[in-house]
Scaffold this active site. Structure first.
Site, mmCIF file in Angstrom:
data_model
loop_
_atom_site.group_PDB
_atom_site.id
_atom_site.type_symbol
_atom_site.label_atom_id
_atom_site.label_comp_id
_atom_site.label_asym_id
_atom_site.label_seq_id
_atom_site.Cartn_x
_atom_site.Cartn_y
_atom_site.Cartn_z
ATOM 1 N N LYS A 32 11.482 -3.295 22.340
ATOM 2 C CA LYS A 32 11.534 -4.478 22.383
ATOM 3 C C LYS A 32 12.540 -5.087 21.459
ATOM 4 C CE LYS A 32 7.332 -6.542 22.491
ATOM 5 N NZ LYS A 32 7.325 -7.326 24.002
ATOM 6 N N SER A 61 -1.575 13.428 6.013
ATOM 7 C CA SER A 61 -1.310 12.240 5.171
ATOM 8 C C SER A 61 -2.599 11.358 5.659
ATOM 9 C CB SER A 61 0.102 11.446 5.409
ATOM 10 O OG SER A 61 0.853 12.339 5.250
ATOM 11 N N LYS A 124 7.668 -7.730 -6.141
ATOM 12 C CA LYS A 124 6.958 -6.865 -6.917
ATOM 13 C C LYS A 124 7.541 -6.686 -8.376
ATOM 14 C CE LYS A 124 4.875 -3.935 -3.296
ATOM 15 N NZ LYS A 124 4.485 -2.499 -2.934
ATOM 16 N N GLU A 151 2.842 -1.031 11.100
ATOM 17 C CA GLU A 151 3.145 -1.569 10.267
ATOM 18 C C GLU A 151 4.869 -1.650 10.136
ATOM 19 O OE1 GLU A 151 3.083 -1.111 5.342
ATOM 20 O OE2 GLU A 151 4.043 0.542 6.483
ATOM 21 N N ALA A 163 15.175 0.777 -2.598
ATOM 22 C CA ALA A 163 13.768 1.362 -2.307
ATOM 23 C C ALA A 163 13.945 2.850 -2.328
ATOM 24 C CB ALA A 163 13.112 0.623 -1.056
ATOM 25 N N HIS A 167 12.061 5.474 -4.582
ATOM 26 C CA HIS A 167 11.309 6.579 -4.124
ATOM 27 C C HIS A 167 11.674 7.990 -4.757
ATOM 28 C CE1 HIS A 167 8.524 8.483 -1.372
ATOM 29 N NE2 HIS A 167 9.373 9.305 -1.015
#
Length: 245
Positions: A32, A61, A124, A151, A163, A167
């Site tokens: 899509k 997980s 954040k 998500e 990011a 990490h």
């Protein structure tokens, strides 16, 4: 013994179908988004999406997350409790593209937006910036329809790079990151934000110059359309769509 084997096979099949449901949701959503990106390129001569990356949490997980959130009694409970089993990350060129992609997804009749968290307008404390969406995608199985949670994270290239680095640092220090590194990470996030703003401003400037430079006579525009190797449009068809040509 035979009855026990049948039960084990049934359990295996149910878990396999449960995980496949998320795989199908990601395939459907990816297709899509690629269609929307291609259509946007045709209409605006510009792609808002740089690349798409998907992932599905492993059963291990999922169980670890359930231990933190509370045990579930069934697969249906897991589906409602852990809404990020399927994840899709969309990387855009510019910040404004993030909201453009979010709007395109929201306008899809078969997608239900459950939640939106805007960490771009409201970053954040550590500097993390991204737009998070929890959506439901319909998946049509052989015997039923399932509305599957996915998500979606939408970021610029600079946000994604930051990011990823953050990490890796947290993984290396197992969460106990030295204070000076945290400060440098926050400074890097601010620099990435400044870079995003500057690149977006340059993009707007280039786009405005391109729009001013479009001085081709109408017949040259028609010639370009009819001679385009990617889509050769017969003049008769163009007149059928618009008789005034």
């Amino acid at each position: 013994m035979e009855n026990q084997l049948e039960q084990l096979k049934l359990i295996r099949n149910n878990i396999t179908r449960f995980m496949m449901m998320y795989e199908f949701a990601l395939k459907e959503l990816t297709t899509k988004i690629e269609i929307l990106n291609d259509e946007f390129h045709v209409l605006h001569e510009y792609n808002p999406i740089e690349h798409i990356k998907s992932r599905i949490k492993s059963p291990e997980s999922i169980m670890k997350k359930l231990q933190r959130k509370g045990y579930a009694q069934s697969l249906s409970d897991i589906k409602e409790t852990v809404r990020d089993i399927a994840g899709l990350r969309i990387t855009c060129s510019f910040t404004e593209d993030i909201y453009r992609v979010c709007e395109m997804l929201t306008n899809q009749a078969d997608i239900r937006v459950i939640e939106v968290k805007d960490y771009i307008r409201n970053p954040k404390s550590n500097g993390y910036r991204s737009l998070h969406m929890i959506i439901q995608v319909p998946v049509f199985m052989s015997d039923r329809q399932e509305d599957v949670y996915v998500e979606v994270q939408i970021r610029t290239i600079a946000m994604d790079f930051w990011a990823s680095l953050e990490h890796k640092i947290f993984y290396k220090y197992e969460g106990a990151v030295p204070e000076h590194l945290l400060k440098e990470l926050k400074d890097a996030a601010d620099s990435a934000t400044a870079l995003d703003y500057k690149m977006e401003r340059l993009h707007h400037e280039v786009q405005s110059i391109k729009s001013v430079d479009k001085t081709d006579p109408e017949y040259e525009l028609v010639q370009k359309l009819t001679d385009n190797n990617q889509l050769n449009i017969p003049e008769a068809l163009m007149r059928l769509v618009n008789p005034s040509l």
